[in-house]
Design a protein around this motif. Structure first.
Motif: not given
Length: 184
Positions: A98-100, A120-121, A141-142, A166-168
């Protein structure tokens, strides 16, 4: 001789399980190859089956064998220590998925300033000198995209780094700033 094997099998299985899990999580952390996920899932499934089998066999043997009872219960305890390790590795995997992990590289001949990552953030980098790189971790997060805006010689510029995340769907990416809108 057979007591010696029964006495050590729990520790050996626990150690091998720990080593295999550590190698797989380490390889995934450094490479993020999707194939490792499948190998990891299959390995974890097999490791769990083997551990449960050895755990039950050791427990039955400890109940029936007064001579080795203490050593077998010690081995069972060592095997149980792998549970919190497995939970910790699972937690790390969730974070990675869940992270780039984005490495921004300045391939230009000028200093880049006010580097703003959004989507995303939001993340901010004050400046990157020519040839310098910096890695930022961006939470997914989404469903989202990753955009970049920056100043080069006082001129505001922007790029799309990742069009869809996307998540995962975490990943490790490298982006050369100023090379246009191209997704890695």
């Amino acid at each position: 001789m057979k007591y010696l094997k029964k006495e050590r099998i729990g520790r050996t299985v626990a150690l091998l399980s720990f080593i295999i899990g550590s190698v797989l999580i380490g390889l995934f952390f450094f490479t993020e190859k999707a194939e490792l996920l499948l190998i990891g899932y299959i390995s974890v499934f097999l490791i769990v089956i083997v551990n449960i089998g050895v755990f039950i066999a050791s427990l039955v043997e400890a109940i029936n064998n007064r001579i080795l009872r203490k050593k077998l219960f010690l081995n069972i305890g060592i095997m149980l220590l792998n549970i919190p390790v497995a939970v910790f590795y699972f937690w790390i995997m969730l974070i990675l998925l869940n992270t780039i992990r984005l490495t921004l590289v300045n391939p230009t001949d000028s200093k880049l300033t006010d580097i703003n990552i959004s989507g995303c953030e939001s993340k901010m980098i004050d400046e990157l000198d020519p040839g310098e790189s910096k890695t930022v971790w961006i939470s997914i997060n989404n469903d989202c995209s990753v955009f970049l805006s920056f100043k080069e010689e006082g001129m505001e510029k922007s790029e799309i780094i990742i069009g869809y995340a996307t998540n995962m769907g975490g990943r490790k990416a490298k982006h050369k700033i100023g090379q246009g809108n191209r997704e890695l």
